[in-house]
Design an enzyme around this catalytic site. Structure first.
Site, mmCIF file in Angstrom:
data_model
loop_
_atom_site.group_PDB
_atom_site.id
_atom_site.type_symbol
_atom_site.label_atom_id
_atom_site.label_comp_id
_atom_site.label_asym_id
_atom_site.label_seq_id
_atom_site.Cartn_x
_atom_site.Cartn_y
_atom_site.Cartn_z
ATOM 1 N N GLN A 189 0.825 -1.199 0.000
ATOM 2 C CA GLN A 189 0.000 0.000 0.000
ATOM 3 C C GLN A 189 0.863 1.255 0.000
ATOM 4 O O GLN A 189 2.072 1.204 0.209
ATOM 5 C CB GLN A 189 -0.944 -0.017 1.209
ATOM 6 C CG GLN A 189 -1.903 -1.207 1.183
ATOM 7 C CD GLN A 189 -3.064 -1.064 2.135
ATOM 8 O OE1 GLN A 189 -3.517 0.038 2.429
ATOM 9 N NE2 GLN A 189 -3.583 -2.194 2.608
ATOM 10 N N LYS A 205 1.918 7.313 6.647
ATOM 11 C CA LYS A 205 0.773 6.535 6.191
ATOM 12 C C LYS A 205 -0.454 7.440 6.264
ATOM 13 O O LYS A 205 -0.719 8.050 7.306
ATOM 14 C CB LYS A 205 0.567 5.287 7.047
ATOM 15 C CG LYS A 205 1.644 4.229 6.808
ATOM 16 C CD LYS A 205 1.310 2.896 7.467
ATOM 17 C CE LYS A 205 2.375 1.869 7.144
ATOM 18 N NZ LYS A 205 2.072 0.542 7.751
ATOM 19 N N SER A 310 8.970 7.395 12.990
ATOM 20 C CA SER A 310 10.396 7.673 12.903
ATOM 21 C C SER A 310 11.115 6.538 12.190
ATOM 22 O O SER A 310 10.909 5.359 12.493
ATOM 23 C CB SER A 310 10.963 7.842 14.321
ATOM 24 O OG SER A 310 12.343 7.791 14.332
ATOM 25 N N MET A 311 11.956 6.895 11.229
ATOM 26 C CA MET A 311 12.695 5.885 10.470
ATOM 27 C C MET A 311 13.792 5.268 11.341
ATOM 28 O O MET A 311 14.416 5.940 12.162
ATOM 29 C CB MET A 311 13.321 6.502 9.224
ATOM 30 C CG MET A 311 12.312 7.051 8.232
ATOM 31 S SD MET A 311 11.369 5.763 7.378
ATOM 32 C CE MET A 311 12.601 5.160 6.222
ATOM 33 N N LEU A 312 14.038 3.981 11.150
ATOM 34 C CA LEU A 312 15.145 3.302 11.817
ATOM 35 C C LEU A 312 16.448 3.670 11.116
ATOM 36 O O LEU A 312 16.438 4.212 10.003
ATOM 37 C CB LEU A 312 14.923 1.792 11.766
ATOM 38 C CG LEU A 312 13.761 1.259 12.612
ATOM 39 C CD1 LEU A 312 13.506 -0.203 12.299
ATOM 40 C CD2 LEU A 312 14.040 1.454 14.090
ATOM 41 N N ASP A 378 -1.952 -9.656 10.572
ATOM 42 C CA ASP A 378 -1.056 -9.530 9.411
ATOM 43 C C ASP A 378 0.423 -9.594 9.810
ATOM 44 O O ASP A 378 1.250 -8.895 9.245
ATOM 45 C CB ASP A 378 -1.350 -8.208 8.703
ATOM 46 C CG ASP A 378 -0.712 -8.139 7.320
ATOM 47 O OD1 ASP A 378 -0.628 -9.179 6.651
ATOM 48 O OD2 ASP A 378 -0.287 -7.034 6.919
ATOM 49 N N GLU A 383 11.379 -8.577 12.318
ATOM 50 C CA GLU A 383 12.774 -8.238 12.037
ATOM 51 C C GLU A 383 13.586 -8.093 13.320
ATOM 52 O O GLU A 383 13.042 -7.802 14.393
ATOM 53 C CB GLU A 383 12.859 -6.929 11.235
ATOM 54 C CG GLU A 383 12.258 -7.016 9.851
ATOM 55 C CD GLU A 383 12.454 -5.746 9.042
ATOM 56 O OE1 GLU A 383 13.352 -4.939 9.392
ATOM 57 O OE2 GLU A 383 11.698 -5.542 8.076
ATOM 58 N N ASP A 398 5.173 -2.257 11.313
ATOM 59 C CA ASP A 398 4.076 -2.373 10.352
ATOM 60 C C ASP A 398 2.790 -2.870 11.013
ATOM 61 O O ASP A 398 2.424 -4.040 10.903
ATOM 62 C CB ASP A 398 4.473 -3.302 9.199
ATOM 63 C CG ASP A 398 3.591 -3.101 7.980
ATOM 64 O OD1 ASP A 398 2.768 -2.178 7.987
ATOM 65 O OD2 ASP A 398 3.731 -3.893 7.013
#
Length: 505
Positions: A189, A205, A310-312, A378, A383, A398
Protein backbone atom coordinates in the site's frame (compact mmCIF):
# COMPACT_ATOMS: atom_id res chain seq x y z
CA UNK A 1 -40.08 56.95 57.77
CA UNK A 2 -38.48 58.20 54.57
CA UNK A 3 -35.03 57.55 55.96
CA UNK A 4 -35.90 53.97 56.85
CA UNK A 5 -37.42 53.33 53.41
CA UNK A 6 -34.26 54.63 51.76
CA UNK A 7 -32.04 52.43 53.89
CA UNK A 8 -34.10 49.33 53.09
CA UNK A 9 -33.94 50.17 49.38
CA UNK A 10 -30.12 50.49 49.57
CA UNK A 11 -29.77 47.15 51.40
CA UNK A 12 -31.95 45.43 48.79
CA UNK A 13 -29.79 46.85 45.96
CA UNK A 14 -26.59 45.61 47.62
CA UNK A 15 -28.06 42.17 48.08
CA UNK A 16 -29.14 41.96 44.44
CA UNK A 17 -25.69 43.11 43.33
CA UNK A 18 -24.03 40.48 45.52
CA UNK A 19 -26.25 37.77 44.05
CA UNK A 20 -25.39 38.91 40.53
CA UNK A 21 -21.66 38.85 41.26
CA UNK A 22 -21.96 35.41 42.85
CA UNK A 23 -23.85 33.96 39.90
CA UNK A 24 -21.45 35.57 37.44
CA UNK A 25 -18.47 34.13 39.32
CA UNK A 26 -19.97 30.63 39.24
CA UNK A 27 -20.72 30.95 35.53
CA UNK A 28 -17.17 32.00 34.74
CA UNK A 29 -15.73 29.30 37.02
CA UNK A 30 -17.52 26.52 35.17
CA UNK A 31 -16.98 27.77 31.64
CA UNK A 32 -14.92 25.25 29.61
CA UNK A 33 -11.28 26.16 29.23
CA UNK A 34 -10.23 26.85 25.67
CA UNK A 35 -7.29 24.48 25.35
CA UNK A 36 -4.88 24.69 22.45
CA UNK A 37 -5.65 22.18 19.73
CA UNK A 38 -1.96 21.76 18.97
CA UNK A 39 -1.18 19.01 21.45
CA UNK A 40 2.36 17.75 21.39
CA UNK A 41 3.68 14.60 23.04
CA UNK A 42 6.11 16.49 25.27
CA UNK A 43 5.48 14.14 28.20
CA UNK A 44 5.88 10.84 26.43
CA UNK A 45 8.12 9.49 29.19
CA UNK A 46 5.31 9.75 31.73
CA UNK A 47 7.33 11.97 34.09
CA UNK A 48 4.73 14.59 35.12
CA UNK A 49 6.85 16.58 37.56
CA UNK A 50 4.00 18.54 39.14
CA UNK A 51 2.02 15.49 40.20
CA UNK A 52 2.79 13.64 43.41
CA UNK A 53 2.04 9.93 43.25
CA UNK A 54 2.16 7.70 46.29
CA UNK A 55 1.88 3.94 45.97
CA UNK A 56 1.66 1.90 49.15
CA UNK A 57 3.36 -1.33 48.13
CA UNK A 58 2.23 -3.08 51.34
CA UNK A 59 -1.44 -3.07 50.47
CA UNK A 60 -2.55 -6.25 48.76
CA UNK A 61 -4.73 -6.45 45.65
CA UNK A 62 -5.82 -9.89 44.58
CA UNK A 63 -5.44 -10.94 40.95
CA UNK A 64 -8.30 -13.43 41.36
CA UNK A 65 -6.24 -16.30 40.07
CA UNK A 66 -8.32 -19.27 38.98
CA UNK A 67 -7.20 -22.72 40.22
CA UNK A 68 -3.54 -21.77 40.11
CA UNK A 69 -1.05 -24.18 41.64
CA UNK A 70 0.46 -23.11 44.94
CA UNK A 71 4.02 -23.23 43.67
CA UNK A 72 3.04 -21.05 40.73
CA UNK A 73 1.47 -18.59 43.15
CA UNK A 74 4.79 -18.33 44.93
CA UNK A 75 6.70 -18.02 41.66
CA UNK A 76 4.54 -15.37 40.02
CA UNK A 77 3.36 -13.43 43.04
CA UNK A 78 -0.41 -13.53 42.93
CA UNK A 79 -0.88 -10.44 45.09
CA UNK A 80 0.54 -7.26 43.71
CA UNK A 81 1.24 -4.29 45.94
CA UNK A 82 -0.89 -1.26 45.15
CA UNK A 83 -3.22 1.28 46.68
CA UNK A 84 -3.74 3.15 43.47
CA UNK A 85 -7.52 3.19 43.42
CA UNK A 86 -7.50 5.13 46.71
CA UNK A 87 -4.40 7.31 46.56
CA UNK A 88 -3.29 7.90 42.96
CA UNK A 89 -4.49 11.07 41.30
CA UNK A 90 -7.42 10.31 39.02
CA UNK A 91 -5.81 12.56 36.44
CA UNK A 92 -2.92 10.22 35.72
CA UNK A 93 -3.18 6.46 35.89
CA UNK A 94 -0.50 6.48 33.22
CA UNK A 95 1.98 8.19 35.50
CA UNK A 96 1.18 5.74 38.28
CA UNK A 97 1.75 2.85 35.88
CA UNK A 98 5.13 4.13 34.76
CA UNK A 99 6.09 4.77 38.39
CA UNK A 100 5.45 1.14 39.32
CA UNK A 101 8.51 -1.08 40.01
CA UNK A 102 7.55 -3.40 37.13
CA UNK A 103 8.18 -0.50 34.76
CA UNK A 104 11.42 0.46 36.44
CA UNK A 105 13.33 -2.81 36.59
CA UNK A 106 17.12 -2.59 36.90
CA UNK A 107 18.65 -2.26 33.46
CA UNK A 108 21.19 -4.86 32.30
CA UNK A 109 24.79 -3.76 32.12
CA UNK A 110 25.62 -2.88 28.51
CA UNK A 111 28.98 -3.61 26.94
CA UNK A 112 30.35 -1.75 23.95
CA UNK A 113 28.99 -4.33 21.50
CA UNK A 114 25.51 -4.06 23.00
CA UNK A 115 24.96 -0.67 21.35
CA UNK A 116 23.71 -0.70 17.78
CA UNK A 117 25.66 2.32 16.53
CA UNK A 118 28.86 4.18 17.27
CA UNK A 119 29.22 7.83 16.38
CA UNK A 120 32.05 8.64 14.03
CA UNK A 121 33.04 12.28 14.53
CA UNK A 122 32.45 14.17 11.33
CA UNK A 123 31.97 17.78 10.52
CA UNK A 124 30.16 18.84 7.41
CA UNK A 125 30.17 22.25 5.80
CA UNK A 126 27.27 21.26 3.61
CA UNK A 127 24.78 24.07 3.18
CA UNK A 128 22.09 22.39 1.14
CA UNK A 129 19.08 24.56 0.63
CA UNK A 130 16.66 24.45 3.57
CA UNK A 131 18.62 21.83 5.52
CA UNK A 132 20.25 22.66 8.83
CA UNK A 133 24.02 22.90 8.73
CA UNK A 134 25.40 19.62 10.11
CA UNK A 135 28.21 19.95 12.63
CA UNK A 136 27.84 16.91 14.88
CA UNK A 137 30.52 15.94 17.36
CA UNK A 138 30.73 13.33 20.13
CA UNK A 139 28.85 15.72 22.38
CA UNK A 140 25.20 14.71 22.56
CA UNK A 141 24.23 18.37 22.73
CA UNK A 142 25.10 18.78 19.06
CA UNK A 143 22.99 15.83 17.89
CA UNK A 144 19.47 16.20 16.52
CA UNK A 145 16.86 14.23 18.45
CA UNK A 146 16.55 11.46 15.85
CA UNK A 147 20.30 10.78 16.00
CA UNK A 148 20.25 10.62 19.81
CA UNK A 149 17.33 8.19 19.54
CA UNK A 150 19.29 6.04 17.07
CA UNK A 151 22.39 6.09 19.28
CA UNK A 152 20.24 4.86 22.18
CA UNK A 153 19.22 1.61 20.46
CA UNK A 154 20.71 -1.34 22.34
CA UNK A 155 20.62 -5.11 22.24
CA UNK A 156 17.64 -5.21 24.60
CA UNK A 157 15.35 -2.37 23.55
CA UNK A 158 14.64 0.08 20.77
CA UNK A 159 14.50 3.02 23.18
CA UNK A 160 14.49 3.84 26.86
CA UNK A 161 11.03 5.08 27.84
CA UNK A 162 12.61 7.79 30.00
CA UNK A 163 14.88 9.06 27.22
CA UNK A 164 13.78 12.66 26.46
CA UNK A 165 14.94 12.32 22.85
CA UNK A 166 11.91 10.09 22.11
CA UNK A 167 9.52 12.89 23.08
CA UNK A 168 11.62 15.33 21.04
CA UNK A 169 11.46 13.06 17.99
CA UNK A 170 7.66 12.88 18.12
CA UNK A 171 7.38 16.63 18.71
CA UNK A 172 9.61 17.45 15.77
CA UNK A 173 7.81 15.06 13.42
CA UNK A 174 4.55 16.76 14.39
CA UNK A 175 5.76 20.33 13.91
CA UNK A 176 8.88 20.63 11.73
CA UNK A 177 8.69 21.90 8.18
CA UNK A 178 8.60 19.11 5.61
CA UNK A 179 11.26 19.52 2.92
CA UNK A 180 10.77 16.45 0.77
CA UNK A 181 8.15 13.78 0.10
CA UNK A 182 8.75 10.68 -2.02
CA UNK A 183 6.95 7.38 -2.27
CA UNK A 184 8.56 4.45 -0.45
CA UNK A 185 9.21 1.53 -2.74
CA UNK A 186 7.98 -1.94 -1.88
CA UNK A 187 5.02 -2.94 0.23
CA UNK A 188 1.44 -3.43 -0.82
CA UNK A 189 0.00 0.00 0.00
CA UNK A 190 0.90 3.66 -0.39
CA UNK A 191 3.57 5.03 1.96
CA UNK A 192 5.71 8.18 1.70
CA UNK A 193 9.09 9.09 3.14
CA UNK A 194 9.13 12.62 4.54
CA UNK A 195 12.38 14.54 5.17
CA UNK A 196 12.93 17.36 7.68
CA UNK A 197 15.47 20.21 7.96
CA UNK A 198 17.60 18.37 10.56
CA UNK A 199 18.05 15.40 8.16
CA UNK A 200 15.52 13.32 10.07
CA UNK A 201 13.03 11.20 8.14
CA UNK A 202 9.63 9.67 8.85
CA UNK A 203 7.40 7.11 7.18
CA UNK A 204 3.97 8.55 6.36
CA UNK A 205 0.77 6.53 6.19
CA UNK A 206 -2.33 8.51 5.13
CA UNK A 207 -5.87 8.37 6.41
CA UNK A 208 -7.84 6.01 4.16
CA UNK A 209 -11.06 5.54 6.11
CA UNK A 210 -12.92 6.88 9.11
CA UNK A 211 -11.69 5.85 12.56
CA UNK A 212 -14.96 4.14 13.49
CA UNK A 213 -15.21 2.12 10.27
CA UNK A 214 -14.92 -1.60 11.05
CA UNK A 215 -13.32 -3.98 8.60
CA UNK A 216 -15.92 -5.64 6.40
CA UNK A 217 -16.51 -9.16 7.78
CA UNK A 218 -16.48 -10.53 4.23
CA UNK A 219 -12.92 -9.33 3.65
CA UNK A 220 -9.88 -11.53 4.21
CA UNK A 221 -7.21 -10.18 6.58
CA UNK A 222 -4.96 -9.30 3.63
CA UNK A 223 -7.65 -7.32 1.80
CA UNK A 224 -8.10 -4.29 4.00
CA UNK A 225 -6.80 -0.71 4.03
CA UNK A 226 -4.04 0.12 6.47
CA UNK A 227 -5.03 2.64 9.13
CA UNK A 228 -2.99 5.67 10.12
CA UNK A 229 -4.53 5.73 13.61
CA UNK A 230 -3.64 2.05 14.09
CA UNK A 231 0.05 2.88 13.67
CA UNK A 232 -0.22 5.61 16.31
CA UNK A 233 -2.23 3.48 18.75
CA UNK A 234 0.14 0.52 18.30
CA UNK A 235 3.09 2.66 19.38
CA UNK A 236 1.26 3.75 22.51
CA UNK A 237 0.05 0.22 23.33
CA UNK A 238 3.54 -1.25 22.86
CA UNK A 239 4.86 1.35 25.28
CA UNK A 240 2.07 0.81 27.83
CA UNK A 241 2.85 -2.92 27.80
CA UNK A 242 6.47 -2.10 28.62
CA UNK A 243 7.94 -3.49 25.38
CA UNK A 244 9.37 -0.34 23.71
CA UNK A 245 9.86 -2.15 20.39
CA UNK A 246 7.90 0.10 17.99
CA UNK A 247 9.62 3.23 16.62
CA UNK A 248 8.07 6.52 17.81
CA UNK A 249 4.89 7.41 15.88
CA UNK A 250 2.87 10.63 15.92
CA UNK A 251 -0.17 11.99 14.13
CA UNK A 252 -0.20 15.16 12.06
CA UNK A 253 -2.41 17.24 9.77
CA UNK A 254 -0.62 18.09 6.54
CA UNK A 255 -1.46 20.15 3.47
CA UNK A 256 -1.49 17.89 0.39
CA UNK A 257 -0.60 20.80 -1.88
CA UNK A 258 2.25 22.48 -0.04
CA UNK A 259 3.65 19.52 1.90
CA UNK A 260 3.49 16.79 -0.74
CA UNK A 261 2.64 17.90 -4.28
CA UNK A 262 4.70 21.12 -4.35
CA UNK A 263 7.86 19.59 -2.86
CA UNK A 264 7.99 16.05 -4.20
CA UNK A 265 10.78 15.09 -6.57
CA UNK A 266 9.08 11.76 -7.26
CA UNK A 267 7.80 12.15 -10.82
CA UNK A 268 5.77 8.94 -10.70
CA UNK A 269 3.99 10.20 -7.59
CA UNK A 270 3.43 13.70 -8.96
CA UNK A 271 1.62 12.30 -12.01
CA UNK A 272 -1.07 10.73 -9.83
CA UNK A 273 -2.54 13.93 -8.35
CA UNK A 274 -6.03 15.00 -9.38
CA UNK A 275 -8.99 17.00 -8.11
CA UNK A 276 -12.08 15.02 -7.15
CA UNK A 277 -15.60 16.01 -8.33
CA UNK A 278 -16.22 17.74 -4.99
CA UNK A 279 -12.98 19.74 -5.14
CA UNK A 280 -10.72 17.65 -2.88
CA UNK A 281 -7.07 17.24 -3.90
CA UNK A 282 -6.30 13.53 -4.26
CA UNK A 283 -3.43 11.24 -5.27
CA UNK A 284 -2.85 7.49 -5.35
CA UNK A 285 0.80 6.80 -6.10
CA UNK A 286 1.93 3.43 -7.45
CA UNK A 287 1.84 0.25 -5.40
CA UNK A 288 0.60 -3.34 -5.46
CA UNK A 289 -2.83 -2.73 -3.95
CA UNK A 290 -5.19 0.23 -3.60
CA UNK A 291 -3.12 2.61 -5.75
CA UNK A 292 -5.65 3.71 -8.33
CA UNK A 293 -8.15 6.44 -9.03
CA UNK A 294 -10.79 4.13 -7.52
CA UNK A 295 -8.89 4.10 -4.20
CA UNK A 296 -7.32 7.55 -3.86
CA UNK A 297 -5.97 9.39 -0.83
CA UNK A 298 -7.84 12.69 -0.58
CA UNK A 299 -7.53 15.86 1.45
CA UNK A 300 -10.48 17.82 2.82
CA UNK A 301 -10.13 19.71 0.57
CA UNK A 302 -6.35 19.81 1.00
CA UNK A 303 -5.87 18.87 4.66
CA UNK A 304 -4.99 15.24 5.30
CA UNK A 305 -4.58 13.23 8.50
CA UNK A 306 -1.45 11.08 8.55
CA UNK A 307 0.73 9.06 10.87
CA UNK A 308 4.48 9.69 10.90
CA UNK A 309 6.78 6.93 12.13
CA UNK A 310 10.40 7.67 12.90
CA UNK A 311 12.69 5.88 10.47
CA UNK A 312 15.15 3.30 11.82
CA UNK A 313 18.88 3.67 11.07
CA UNK A 314 19.73 3.17 7.41
CA UNK A 315 20.25 -0.46 6.41
CA UNK A 316 23.78 0.35 5.28
CA UNK A 317 24.60 1.28 8.88
CA UNK A 318 22.43 -1.20 10.76
CA UNK A 319 21.34 -4.16 8.61
CA UNK A 320 18.21 -5.98 9.72
CA UNK A 321 17.26 -9.61 9.27
CA UNK A 322 13.72 -10.54 8.31
CA UNK A 323 12.32 -13.70 9.92
CA UNK A 324 9.31 -15.60 8.67
CA UNK A 325 6.91 -16.10 11.56
CA UNK A 326 6.29 -19.79 12.38
CA UNK A 327 2.62 -18.88 12.80
CA UNK A 328 2.41 -17.04 9.50
CA UNK A 329 -0.96 -17.36 7.82
CA UNK A 330 -1.28 -19.07 4.46
CA UNK A 331 -2.50 -15.89 2.73
CA UNK A 332 -4.76 -18.15 0.71
CA UNK A 333 -8.53 -18.12 0.58
CA UNK A 334 -8.67 -21.93 0.66
CA UNK A 335 -5.50 -23.37 2.28
CA UNK A 336 -4.72 -23.65 5.97
CA UNK A 337 -1.30 -23.04 7.47
CA UNK A 338 0.49 -25.95 9.26
CA UNK A 339 -0.22 -24.51 12.72
CA UNK A 340 -3.95 -24.43 11.93
CA UNK A 341 -3.99 -28.18 11.25
CA UNK A 342 -1.64 -29.48 13.96
CA UNK A 343 -2.47 -28.69 17.63
CA UNK A 344 1.04 -29.88 18.64
CA UNK A 345 2.74 -27.61 16.12
CA UNK A 346 4.66 -25.74 18.83
CA UNK A 347 6.56 -28.91 19.79
CA UNK A 348 8.25 -28.72 16.40
CA UNK A 349 8.91 -24.99 16.73
CA UNK A 350 10.55 -25.47 20.12
CA UNK A 351 13.08 -27.85 18.55
CA UNK A 352 13.93 -25.46 15.72
CA UNK A 353 16.56 -22.70 16.02
CA UNK A 354 16.37 -19.91 17.09
CA UNK A 355 13.31 -20.95 19.15
CA UNK A 356 15.11 -23.92 20.70
CA UNK A 357 17.22 -21.74 22.99
CA UNK A 358 17.44 -18.24 24.44
CA UNK A 359 14.43 -15.93 24.65
CA UNK A 360 13.24 -15.98 21.04
CA UNK A 361 10.06 -17.94 21.81
CA UNK A 362 8.91 -15.67 24.65
CA UNK A 363 9.91 -12.65 22.53
CA UNK A 364 7.49 -13.91 19.90
CA UNK A 365 4.79 -14.52 22.54
CA UNK A 366 5.16 -10.87 23.59
CA UNK A 367 4.45 -9.88 19.99
CA UNK A 368 1.47 -12.27 19.87
CA UNK A 369 0.00 -10.60 22.97
CA UNK A 370 0.39 -7.17 21.38
CA UNK A 371 -1.24 -8.40 18.16
CA UNK A 372 -4.18 -10.05 19.93
CA UNK A 373 -4.95 -6.92 21.93
CA UNK A 374 -5.13 -4.82 18.77
CA UNK A 375 -6.47 -7.63 16.52
CA UNK A 376 -3.60 -7.59 14.04
CA UNK A 377 -3.71 -10.71 11.85
CA UNK A 378 -1.06 -9.53 9.41
CA UNK A 379 2.15 -10.52 11.25
CA UNK A 380 3.76 -12.68 8.55
CA UNK A 381 7.36 -11.59 9.29
CA UNK A 382 9.31 -9.80 11.99
CA UNK A 383 12.77 -8.24 12.04
CA UNK A 384 15.85 -8.05 14.25
CA UNK A 385 19.11 -6.12 13.99
CA UNK A 386 21.77 -8.37 12.45
CA UNK A 387 24.51 -7.07 14.72
CA UNK A 388 22.95 -8.69 17.78
CA UNK A 389 22.43 -12.16 16.27
CA UNK A 390 19.69 -14.23 17.91
CA UNK A 391 20.14 -12.73 21.37
CA UNK A 392 18.06 -9.56 21.06
CA UNK A 393 14.52 -8.14 20.95
CA UNK A 394 12.07 -8.29 18.04
CA UNK A 395 11.02 -5.18 16.17
CA UNK A 396 7.23 -4.75 16.15
CA UNK A 397 6.93 -3.01 12.79
CA UNK A 398 4.08 -2.37 10.35
CA UNK A 399 0.88 -2.30 12.42
CA UNK A 400 -1.44 -0.59 9.95
CA UNK A 401 -3.95 -3.44 9.81
CA UNK A 402 -4.56 -3.41 13.55
CA UNK A 403 -7.71 -2.12 15.28
CA UNK A 404 -9.91 -3.15 12.36
CA UNK A 405 -12.68 -4.77 14.40
CA UNK A 406 -13.94 -4.21 17.91
CA UNK A 407 -17.17 -6.20 17.84
CA UNK A 408 -15.37 -9.56 17.68
CA UNK A 409 -12.02 -10.95 18.75
CA UNK A 410 -9.77 -13.12 16.60
CA UNK A 411 -8.81 -16.19 18.69
CA UNK A 412 -6.40 -17.53 16.07
CA UNK A 413 -3.95 -14.72 16.87
CA UNK A 414 -3.50 -16.20 20.35
CA UNK A 415 -2.75 -19.73 19.10
CA UNK A 416 1.04 -19.49 19.71
CA UNK A 417 0.42 -18.77 23.40
CA UNK A 418 -2.15 -21.56 23.73
CA UNK A 419 0.03 -24.10 21.88
CA UNK A 420 3.37 -23.24 23.51
CA UNK A 421 2.21 -22.23 27.00
CA UNK A 422 5.24 -20.03 27.59
CA UNK A 423 5.32 -16.42 28.74
CA UNK A 424 7.76 -14.02 30.36
CA UNK A 425 7.20 -13.48 34.05
CA UNK A 426 7.59 -9.71 33.72
CA UNK A 427 5.09 -9.63 30.84
CA UNK A 428 2.52 -11.64 32.79
CA UNK A 429 2.87 -9.47 35.87
CA UNK A 430 2.42 -6.28 33.85
CA UNK A 431 -0.68 -7.75 32.21
CA UNK A 432 -2.11 -8.53 35.63
CA UNK A 433 -1.28 -5.03 36.78
CA UNK A 434 -3.15 -3.60 33.78
CA UNK A 435 -6.20 -5.68 34.72
CA UNK A 436 -6.57 -3.89 38.06
CA UNK A 437 -9.07 -0.99 38.30
CA UNK A 438 -6.33 1.41 39.35
CA UNK A 439 -4.36 0.74 36.17
CA UNK A 440 -7.08 -0.39 33.75
CA UNK A 441 -5.59 -0.89 30.28
CA UNK A 442 -8.31 1.06 28.49
CA UNK A 443 -7.84 4.00 30.86
CA UNK A 444 -4.07 4.26 30.52
CA UNK A 445 -4.34 3.88 26.75
CA UNK A 446 -6.91 6.68 26.59
CA UNK A 447 -4.60 8.90 28.63
CA UNK A 448 -1.55 8.03 26.56
CA UNK A 449 -3.33 8.67 23.26
CA UNK A 450 -4.59 12.02 24.54
CA UNK A 451 -1.02 13.31 24.16
CA UNK A 452 -1.10 12.93 20.38
CA UNK A 453 -1.88 16.04 18.27
CA UNK A 454 -4.65 14.28 16.30
CA UNK A 455 -6.67 13.80 19.49
CA UNK A 456 -7.69 17.44 19.06
CA UNK A 457 -9.47 16.40 15.84
CA UNK A 458 -11.13 13.24 17.13
CA UNK A 459 -10.25 10.37 19.50
CA UNK A 460 -7.66 8.13 17.85
CA UNK A 461 -9.48 5.04 19.11
CA UNK A 462 -13.23 4.86 19.52
CA UNK A 463 -14.82 4.04 22.86
CA UNK A 464 -15.52 0.55 21.55
CA UNK A 465 -11.90 -0.05 20.54
CA UNK A 466 -10.69 1.09 23.96
CA UNK A 467 -13.21 -1.04 25.86
CA UNK A 468 -12.30 -4.16 23.91
CA UNK A 469 -8.73 -3.94 25.19
CA UNK A 470 -9.96 -4.89 28.68
CA UNK A 471 -11.96 -7.81 27.32
CA UNK A 472 -9.03 -9.15 25.32
CA UNK A 473 -6.70 -8.74 28.29
CA UNK A 474 -8.97 -11.02 30.32
CA UNK A 475 -8.85 -13.57 27.51
CA UNK A 476 -5.04 -13.56 27.56
CA UNK A 477 -4.90 -14.00 31.34
CA UNK A 478 -7.41 -16.84 31.17
CA UNK A 479 -5.28 -18.56 28.52
CA UNK A 480 -2.26 -18.34 30.84
CA UNK A 481 -4.31 -19.71 33.76
CA UNK A 482 -5.35 -22.67 31.61
CA UNK A 483 -1.70 -23.30 30.75
CA UNK A 484 -0.73 -23.20 34.43
CA UNK A 485 -3.36 -25.83 35.21
CA UNK A 486 -1.90 -28.31 32.73
CA UNK A 487 1.81 -27.51 32.46
CA UNK A 488 4.70 -26.92 34.84
CA UNK A 489 7.16 -25.02 32.63
CA UNK A 490 4.97 -22.04 31.70
CA UNK A 491 6.82 -19.09 33.19
CA UNK A 492 10.12 -17.86 31.77
CA UNK A 493 11.50 -16.19 34.88
CA UNK A 494 13.29 -13.08 33.67
CA UNK A 495 13.12 -11.52 37.16
CA UNK A 496 15.68 -13.85 38.76
CA UNK A 497 18.15 -11.92 40.84
CA UNK A 498 15.73 -9.05 41.45
CA UNK A 499 14.07 -8.33 44.78
CA UNK A 500 10.77 -10.07 44.13
CA UNK A 501 9.28 -8.54 47.28
CA UNK A 502 8.94 -5.32 45.29
CA UNK A 503 6.43 -7.03 43.02
CA UNK A 504 4.44 -8.90 45.67
CA UNK A 505 2.78 -7.80 48.89
Amino acid sequence: TGWIAGWLSFCLSVRLLASYVSVTFLFVSFMPVNLSSHKLPSRMNGDFTNMAVHIDHKVEASFNMVNEKEKDKNLIGTKMATKVSQQVSSRSKLEALFSHPLYNLPRPHLLEDDWLLKLKPKQSDSEEDAYDRANWTRSAETHPAWLRYHLGISRWELYDRKDPSVAEVTQQMATQRILSAVQKSGGTQLKLIMSFPNYGQALLKPMRQERDAETDFNLFYFSDFERHNAEIAAFHLDRVLGFCRIPPVVGRLINVTTEIRAITTDHKLSRTFFTSPVGNLCFHGQCEYYCSTENPVCGRPQVLEVSLASMLPDLSLAPRRSWRSPWRRSYSRTKLAPWEKNPDYCDTVKQTPPYSQGTRLVDLIDMVILDFLMSNMDRHHYETFEKFGNDTFLLHLDNGRAFGRHSVDEPSILVPLRQCCRIRRSTLMRLRLLSLPGFRLSDVMRESLSQDPLESVAPLLSVQHLAVLDRRLKTILQAVHTCLEHHDDVIHDDLQGYDVNLYRH
